[in-house]
Design a protein around this motif. Sequence first.
Motif, PDB file in Angstrom:
ATOM      1  N   HIS A  32      26.446  12.875  26.186  1.00 31.23           N
ATOM      2  CA  HIS A  32      26.506  11.584  25.504  1.00 31.23           C
ATOM      3  C   HIS A  32      26.944  10.444  26.413  1.00 31.23           C
ATOM      4  O   HIS A  32      26.259   9.419  26.540  1.00 31.23           O
ATOM      5  N   VAL A  33      28.086  10.594  27.068  1.00 29.27           N
ATOM      6  CA  VAL A  33      28.636   9.518  27.901  1.00 29.27           C
ATOM      7  C   VAL A  33      27.718   9.226  29.090  1.00 29.27           C
ATOM      8  O   VAL A  33      27.439   8.064  29.410  1.00 29.27           O
ATOM      9  N   LYS A  34      27.213  10.265  29.725  1.00 32.00           N
ATOM     10  CA  LYS A  34      26.330  10.083  30.889  1.00 32.00           C
ATOM     11  C   LYS A  34      25.048   9.359  30.489  1.00 32.00           C
ATOM     12  O   LYS A  34      24.550   8.496  31.230  1.00 32.00           O
ATOM     13  N   LEU A  35      24.514   9.701  29.322  1.00 30.92           N
ATOM     14  CA  LEU A  35      23.275   9.067  28.874  1.00 30.92           C
ATOM     15  C   LEU A  35      23.495   7.599  28.528  1.00 30.92           C
ATOM     16  O   LEU A  35      22.622   6.754  28.779  1.00 30.92           O
ATOM     17  N   ILE A  36      24.650   7.273  27.955  1.00 27.96           N
ATOM     18  CA  ILE A  36      24.950   5.872  27.638  1.00 27.96           C
ATOM     19  C   ILE A  36      25.052   5.051  28.916  1.00 27.96           C
ATOM     20  O   ILE A  36      24.495   3.951  29.022  1.00 27.96           O
ATOM     21  N   LYS A  37      25.763   5.569  29.909  1.00 26.95           N
ATOM     22  CA  LYS A  37      25.883   4.869  31.199  1.00 26.95           C
ATOM     23  C   LYS A  37      24.505   4.673  31.830  1.00 26.95           C
ATOM     24  O   LYS A  37      24.210   3.615  32.389  1.00 26.95           O
ATOM     25  N   PHE A  38      23.685   5.694  31.727  1.00 25.46           N
ATOM     26  CA  PHE A  38      22.330   5.629  32.267  1.00 25.46           C
ATOM     27  C   PHE A  38      21.513   4.558  31.542  1.00 25.46           C
ATOM     28  O   PHE A  38      20.772   3.782  32.156  1.00 25.46           O
TER      29      PHE A  38
END
Length: 215
Positions: A32-38
């Motif tokens: 979740h967090v990695k995809l949001i940053k991406f």
Amino acid sequence: MKNHKADITSLWSGICIDDDLKAFEVLFHLLHVKLIKFCVFYIHQKEPAEEIVSDVFVKCWESRKILHHIVNPETYMFVAVKNQSLNYLKKYSNIHIVQIENSNEVEFINIYDPQKELEKKELNFLMDKAIASLSPQSSIIFRLIKEDGMKYKEVAEILNISPRTVQTQLFRAMKKLAVILIAHRNSSKPADKKVAAGQHITDLGLLLILLKIFF
């Protein structure tokens, strides 16, 4: 890294094959967090990025039964988020700033065409019915390219097949879909030759639409 990938693959299998909601929750927390940053990298806004990522996860859960062929689920998630981000930017590009004549003021004009959107939805409805008749691999390839806007190379990586196989499967799927869609349009027999000629033009137009959508 290999263990991380193995964990993702295992979770994905549980989601798609066993409807494992707990596995879905774990996958959500992992990515979740990695995809949001991406996503923020593309659209530069956190709140819409959170919505885009949530929508991608929801779509994955809803479509899980047709996604079990995916070999690299993490890559799939990132590519899906990327394409949804680009769709978001494209959507808001409908708003154009126009200078008002003989003034220093500007106004925002929305070039969105509801009629074209309705026609697109009708075509998508027909295609969704036709896609159900495709083989599992052809169906997932078609959906990854049609719905997620992926490239041959991306789909090949996700499914662990060659780009050439992706291309071949896509062309076969398109030929079958074209036959199905044209047959649907021709289900009502034209009353005269003029109408028949017009129907023929419609059929050609339908093929051109398919080509325009995918190439």
